[in-house]
Design an enzyme around this catalytic site. Structure first.
Site, PDB file in Angstrom:
ATOM      1  N   CYS A  99       0.819  -1.229   0.000  1.00  0.00           N
ATOM      2  CA  CYS A  99       0.000   0.000   0.000  1.00  0.00           C
ATOM      3  C   CYS A  99       0.845   1.268   0.000  1.00  0.00           C
ATOM      4  O   CYS A  99       0.293   2.369  -0.025  1.00  0.00           O
ATOM      5  CB  CYS A  99      -0.949   0.014   1.190  1.00  0.00           C
ATOM      6  SG  CYS A  99      -0.127   0.159   2.797  1.00  0.00           S
TER       7      CYS A  99
ATOM      8  N   HIS B 129       2.312  -1.619  11.404  1.00  0.00           N
ATOM      9  CA  HIS B 129       1.510  -1.655  10.179  1.00  0.00           C
ATOM     10  C   HIS B 129       1.313  -3.105   9.715  1.00  0.00           C
ATOM     11  O   HIS B 129       0.202  -3.498   9.328  1.00  0.00           O
ATOM     12  CB  HIS B 129       2.214  -0.841   9.089  1.00  0.00           C
ATOM     13  CG  HIS B 129       1.512  -0.841   7.769  1.00  0.00           C
ATOM     14  ND1 HIS B 129       0.396  -0.078   7.505  1.00  0.00           N
ATOM     15  CD2 HIS B 129       1.762  -1.543   6.623  1.00  0.00           C
ATOM     16  CE1 HIS B 129      -0.007  -0.283   6.264  1.00  0.00           C
ATOM     17  NE2 HIS B 129       0.804  -1.174   5.714  1.00  0.00           N
TER      18      HIS B 129
ATOM     19  N   HIS C 220       0.394  -6.834   5.839  1.00  0.00           N
ATOM     20  CA  HIS C 220       1.243  -6.551   4.667  1.00  0.00           C
ATOM     21  C   HIS C 220       2.679  -6.946   5.010  1.00  0.00           C
ATOM     22  O   HIS C 220       3.365  -6.271   5.768  1.00  0.00           O
ATOM     23  CB  HIS C 220       1.171  -5.067   4.294  1.00  0.00           C
ATOM     24  CG  HIS C 220      -0.199  -4.640   3.860  1.00  0.00           C
ATOM     25  ND1 HIS C 220      -0.534  -3.319   3.608  1.00  0.00           N
ATOM     26  CD2 HIS C 220      -1.333  -5.357   3.612  1.00  0.00           C
ATOM     27  CE1 HIS C 220      -1.799  -3.249   3.239  1.00  0.00           C
ATOM     28  NE2 HIS C 220      -2.306  -4.475   3.241  1.00  0.00           N
TER      29      HIS C 220
ATOM     30  N   HIS D 284     -16.365  35.235 -18.464  1.00  0.00           N
ATOM     31  CA  HIS D 284     -16.084  36.575 -18.950  1.00  0.00           C
ATOM     32  C   HIS D 284     -14.872  36.598 -19.885  1.00  0.00           C
ATOM     33  O   HIS D 284     -14.818  37.403 -20.812  1.00  0.00           O
ATOM     34  CB  HIS D 284     -15.870  37.524 -17.774  1.00  0.00           C
ATOM     35  CG  HIS D 284     -16.981  37.475 -16.771  1.00  0.00           C
ATOM     36  ND1 HIS D 284     -16.862  36.867 -15.544  1.00  0.00           N
ATOM     37  CD2 HIS D 284     -18.257  37.939 -16.843  1.00  0.00           C
ATOM     38  CE1 HIS D 284     -18.004  36.962 -14.885  1.00  0.00           C
ATOM     39  NE2 HIS D 284     -18.869  37.601 -15.647  1.00  0.00           N
TER      40      HIS D 284
ATOM     41  N   CYS E  69      -4.304  52.405 -13.874  1.00  0.00           N
ATOM     42  CA  CYS E  69      -3.438  51.801 -12.861  1.00  0.00           C
ATOM     43  C   CYS E  69      -4.233  50.824 -11.999  1.00  0.00           C
ATOM     44  O   CYS E  69      -5.436  50.958 -11.826  1.00  0.00           O
ATOM     45  CB  CYS E  69      -2.799  52.887 -11.986  1.00  0.00           C
ATOM     46  SG  CYS E  69      -3.982  53.905 -11.082  1.00  0.00           S
TER      47      CYS E  69
ATOM     48  N   HIS F 197      -7.453  52.881 -10.282  1.00  0.00           N
ATOM     49  CA  HIS F 197      -8.277  53.427 -11.361  1.00  0.00           C
ATOM     50  C   HIS F 197      -8.781  52.336 -12.309  1.00  0.00           C
ATOM     51  O   HIS F 197      -9.790  52.510 -12.987  1.00  0.00           O
ATOM     52  CB  HIS F 197      -7.496  54.499 -12.129  1.00  0.00           C
ATOM     53  CG  HIS F 197      -7.330  55.764 -11.338  1.00  0.00           C
ATOM     54  ND1 HIS F 197      -6.132  56.443 -11.248  1.00  0.00           N
ATOM     55  CD2 HIS F 197      -8.206  56.452 -10.557  1.00  0.00           C
ATOM     56  CE1 HIS F 197      -6.287  57.512 -10.475  1.00  0.00           C
ATOM     57  NE2 HIS F 197      -7.534  57.528 -10.031  1.00  0.00           N
TER      58      HIS F 197
ATOM     59  N   CYS G  30     -10.136  39.187 -13.709  1.00  0.00           N
ATOM     60  CA  CYS G  30     -11.549  39.404 -13.982  1.00  0.00           C
ATOM     61  C   CYS G  30     -12.154  40.124 -12.776  1.00  0.00           C
ATOM     62  O   CYS G  30     -12.199  39.573 -11.672  1.00  0.00           O
ATOM     63  CB  CYS G  30     -12.281  38.081 -14.227  1.00  0.00           C
ATOM     64  SG  CYS G  30     -14.059  38.297 -14.484  1.00  0.00           S
TER      65      CYS G  30
ATOM     66  N   CYS H 279     -15.436  38.407 -11.415  1.00  0.00           N
ATOM     67  CA  CYS H 279     -15.159  37.229 -10.583  1.00  0.00           C
ATOM     68  C   CYS H 279     -14.293  37.596  -9.381  1.00  0.00           C
ATOM     69  O   CYS H 279     -14.205  36.835  -8.421  1.00  0.00           O
ATOM     70  CB  CYS H 279     -14.446  36.148 -11.388  1.00  0.00           C
ATOM     71  SG  CYS H 279     -15.377  35.492 -12.783  1.00  0.00           S
TER      72      CYS H 279
ATOM     73  N   CYS I  83       4.726  29.883   7.486  1.00  0.00           N
ATOM     74  CA  CYS I  83       5.019  30.393   8.830  1.00  0.00           C
ATOM     75  C   CYS I  83       3.743  30.663   9.618  1.00  0.00           C
ATOM     76  O   CYS I  83       3.738  30.601  10.848  1.00  0.00           O
ATOM     77  CB  CYS I  83       5.886  31.644   8.746  1.00  0.00           C
ATOM     78  SG  CYS I  83       5.206  32.951   7.704  1.00  0.00           S
TER      79      CYS I  83
ATOM     80  N   HIS J  60       5.748  37.877   7.322  1.00  0.00           N
ATOM     81  CA  HIS J  60       6.284  36.723   8.036  1.00  0.00           C
ATOM     82  C   HIS J  60       5.715  36.666   9.449  1.00  0.00           C
ATOM     83  O   HIS J  60       5.572  37.688  10.124  1.00  0.00           O
ATOM     84  CB  HIS J  60       7.814  36.834   8.102  1.00  0.00           C
ATOM     85  CG  HIS J  60       8.485  35.622   8.672  1.00  0.00           C
ATOM     86  ND1 HIS J  60       8.354  34.369   8.107  1.00  0.00           N
ATOM     87  CD2 HIS J  60       9.279  35.469   9.757  1.00  0.00           C
ATOM     88  CE1 HIS J  60       9.055  33.499   8.822  1.00  0.00           C
ATOM     89  NE2 HIS J  60       9.622  34.138   9.827  1.00  0.00           N
TER      90      HIS J  60
END
Length: 778
Positions: free
Chosen positions: A45, A60, A66, A156, A196, A209, A238, A241, A312, A732
């Site tokens: 597995c 396991h 197994h 769009h 901008c 703008h 977009c 959206c 972080c 950070h």
């Protein structure tokens, strides 16, 4: 080499392209292929299990039968440099492989035959071993998947209709049409307007703008001019959206406006490049004021977490919550076997126990051998544990936490608390319960003076930090007056006027709303909100918040006894229509908040102030009803609520919970089925109150069940999460935790900066800029 008939089994097949191969570290602890005993990868597995003293690989086999496993041991190659490295002429990334850096040894183990060196040439073993060694590991696969920005086309971009381009040659695209900015320019692909963009965190300036143009014209798709490459890639956004998108016909759409890809050179960083680069700029100093390196700390509880790429936020929150006694006791179980499950890497209980063991056991808290041998290292820090499985498990299916982008530490704390609360605890106590308490909201009509009470269960509070600018003579920019945390709490529990229509007297004069603590928790998480809208971008402000190490008394913030003479407002069966201010609603929508949440925020804050609404949204992101439509004064005590209760009781009944117990759990959790299920598991000894279990009175349902009412209520600061950067989505995070250092008897502050764990010597400055505070009741 030993012979083994299990190795000839026909069902041994190599891993498929979609199968996870865990050959980095054990799925149940942080032992890895770099340890002396190596890692055993199941040949059936592909689970990874350690083979050292814990021997989770053997466990396991015992659980699932197994028998075969591939032992992998990795050791760094010793590289001798007889000559100085060549001079670097240009920046390049060498495609260094694992084989270039490590020597790798493998052997096949059969637990059934007790053989540890099975002949690797038997049967299908060669092809299976090759498949395991060449397969992309789970960690690498998930990292690549998370880094891939899932930018897709939208309706769009796919259905873009462009206006006539007769005047395209005369359009000036060298600067914004509304201001003089010549950088961060966005071309509207529908009409060719150049404007901008928004100011980017640590990147280009912008006056929004482009957003203004999109709002006024309803044009949706724009492309960042400086990001266009000859290969046809570019930042496409977009506005409808409110997401970055892909334009499959970008070359054609650009050519329509006279912009051709041939010979095109990228002149500005992409949005993702700016975020990654900006995050790298923020670093907390690891030195004292006189230039000395801060002293590294090692031992149980002093284990660092490696940064997985903008992770972080996760590391800092994890270090704080695993310094809480409830989390330590709940998940650190060194004498118990890991939980029984088929897929340990996909089991939250297993991964939380793995994380607790890694952080608290001290097994992995030691100097990195690579740094010890480096002549450039002033202080040998830890290598740090890589919480890969935990990160991808808690982020699974989440739009943001599944990515490698920087995230908000407070949002992550709420998300993690929610996942833990909804998980099965198998008789163990939910550690988030220690953070839970009740907040009582009191509404009083300003005209008729009638009141209404509502009680909500919370596991945190988010307090606004008032911004009071001071005038500076050196013109270094805005500075702010210091604010005490007590003042922030005073504001949190003070009254505010909200615009509502009174159901008793029909007055539209508004209500006085006040929130106070009905109960208090054992552990209190406080988020300090320091935000201001700059060009409609939430920007973090550097407002100093003063908080002492001495206990803070919360007694004055407790709810008072109800006045028996006050008259209660009548219940309202039908919700009153609410019409949000369309301009304010558009502003909030442009920031990316869902429409329902924006309407609720405007309703809750008086429908007049976008900044107040934004702050409300940050404070109520994890409310259970945040995505439900606005309903003024609607109560749950009517017939419709009763029908819903019957349905919820039936749902809990399907899970084996008797009706009286289900009614009691629903009453204690405001009718939330998921929380009710968790309440049943976390209150196994709670007596069933047949008479009170079905009550709809929040106050009665909650009394004595969540939090504490005893006084005095004093809380001591135990840990903080600090942040550097202009936004919670860039910069950070580090954690500072009060702990007892080895060989000492008093508490000291320790900084957890990803994998680096050091004794802190400048905690006062850090406390003033903290983003999250964790208090303990004393």
């Amino acid at each position: 080499m030993a012979s083994c008939f299990h190795a000839s089994a026909a069902d041994l097949i190599p891993p498929g392209p979609s199968q996870a191969v865990y050959r980095d570290d054990c799925t149940q602890c942080f032992d890895s292929i770099d340890d002396e005993s190596g890692l055993n990868v199941c040949l059936h597995c592909f689970n990874g299990g350690c083979s050292g003293d814990r021997d989770h690989a053997l466990l396991h086999y015992k659980r699932f039968g197994h028998s075969l496993a591939l032992n992998i041991r990795r050791t760094p190659k010793k590289i001798q440099r007889d000559e100085p490295p060549p001079k670097i002429s240009k920046l390049a990334i060498a495609a260094e492989t694992e084989e270039d850096r490590y020597d790798i040894a493998t052997s096949v183990v059969c637990y059934e035959c007790s053989q540890h060196d099975v002949d690797k040439s038997i049967g299908n073993l060669p092809v299976v071993i090759e498949g395991i060694m060449t397969a992309m590991t789970f960690a690498k696969r998930e990292e690549i998947k998370a880094w891939e920005q899932e930018f897709v086309p939208c309706e769009h971009t796919l259905c873009l209709v462009q206006q006539e381009s007769e005047q395209a040659a005369s359009k000036d695209s060298s600067h914004c049409t509304e201001c003089d900015l010549s950088e961060n320019l966005w071309l509207c692909l529908e009409c060719g307007n150049t404007a901008c963009g928004r100011s980017q965190f640590g990147g280009s300036r912008g006056n929004s703008h482009g957003l203004t143009h999109a709002d006024s014209t309803s044009h949706a798709v724009a492309v960042k001019l400086g990001s266009i490459t000859a290969e046809g890639s570019a930042d496409v956004y977009c506005y409808k959206c409110n997401e970055e998108r892909v334009d499959p016909e970008l070359a054609t759409h650009l050519a329509h406006w006279g912009i051709y890809l041939a010979g095109r050179e990228k002149t500005e960083k992409s949005l993702m490049e700016m975020q990654v680069e900006h995050n790298l700029l923020w670093e907390f100093s690891m030195k004292t004021e006189d230039g000395r390196e801060l002293t590294p700390v090692f031992g149980p509880g002093f284990t660092g977490l490696a940064n997985l790429g903008n992770s972080c936020y996760l590391s800092s929150v994890v270090q704080c919550i695993f310094s809480v006694a409830g989390f330590c006791e709940r998940y650190y179980q060194p004498s118990e076997e890991p939980p029984l499950c088929q897929a340990p890497a996909q089991d939250l209980e297993t991964q939380l126990r793995k994380l607790a063991d890694g952080i608290l056991s001290g097994r992995y808290s030691r100097p990195d051998s690579r740094l010890l041998s480096s002549p450039d290292a002033e202080a040998a820090h830890q290598k740090g544990l890589a919480p890969t499985m935990f990160k991808y498990l808690v982020g699974q299916g989440h739009e943001e936490f599944a990515t490698m982008r920087q995230q908000d530490a407070f949002e992550f704390l709420l998300h993690l608390f929610k996942l833990i609360s909804l998980s099965k605890h198998s008789g163990g106590r939910n550690p988030v319960q220690q953070f839970r308490f009740l907040v009582e909201q009191r509404l009083q009509c300003l005209h008729c003076k009638k009141v209404r009470y509502r009680v909500d269960e919370q596991d945190n509070i988010s307090v606004a930090v008032p911004a009071r600018r001071t005038t500076t003579s050196d013109e270094t920019g805005s500075q702010y007056e210091s604010i005490t945390l007590s003042e922030c709490l005073d504001i949190f529990t003070s009254g505010e006027v909200v615009e509502l229509t009174c159901p008793a007297c029909a007055s539209q004069g508004g209500f006085m709303k006040r929130s106070t603590f009905k109960t208090l928790p054992y552990e209190l998480a406080v988020n300090a909100r320091r935000f201001e809208l700059v060009n409609w971008v939430p920007t973090k402000l550097d407002i100093p918040v003063l908080v002492d190490d001495k206990p803070l008394d919360f007694s004055s913030y407790m709810a008072a006894e109800h006045d028996a003479s006050e008259e209660l407002l009548p219940e309202v069966e039908e919700s009153t229509a609410f019409e949000p201010n369309p301009q304010l609603l558009d502003q909030l929508l442009s920031m990316g908040f869902p429409a329902v949440r924006c309407e609720k925020a405007l309703h809750a804050t008086g429908n007049s102030d976008p900044e107040a609404a934004m702050n409300w949204l940050f404070a109520h992101m994890e409310d259970s009803d945040i995505d439900e439509p606005v309903a003024l004064g609607q109560q749950s005590g009517g017939s419709e609520g009763a029908e819903h209760d019957v349905t919820k009781i039936a749902q809990l009944g399907d899970m084996g919970i008797e009706a009286p117990r289900a009614r009691q759990a629903l009453a204690a959790t405001d009718g939330d089925v998921n929380r009710a299920l968790d309440w049943v598991f976390s209150h196994p000894d709670e007596p069933v109150d047949e008479e009170g279990a079905g009550t709809s009175d929040d106050t009665q349902a909650h009394d004595g069940q969540v939090g504490l009412v005893s006084l005095p209520a004093r809380y001591e600061l135990r840990s903080i999460v600090c942040h550097k950067g202009t936004s919670v989505h860039a910069g950070h995070y580090v954690a500072f935790v009060r702990k007892t250092l080895p060989g000492q008897s008093h508490l000291s502050w320790v900084m957890f900066n990803d994998e680096k764990v050091v004794q802190s010597e400048d905690i006062e400055a850090m406390k003033r800029t903290a983003y999250l505070y964790f208090f303990k009741r004393v």
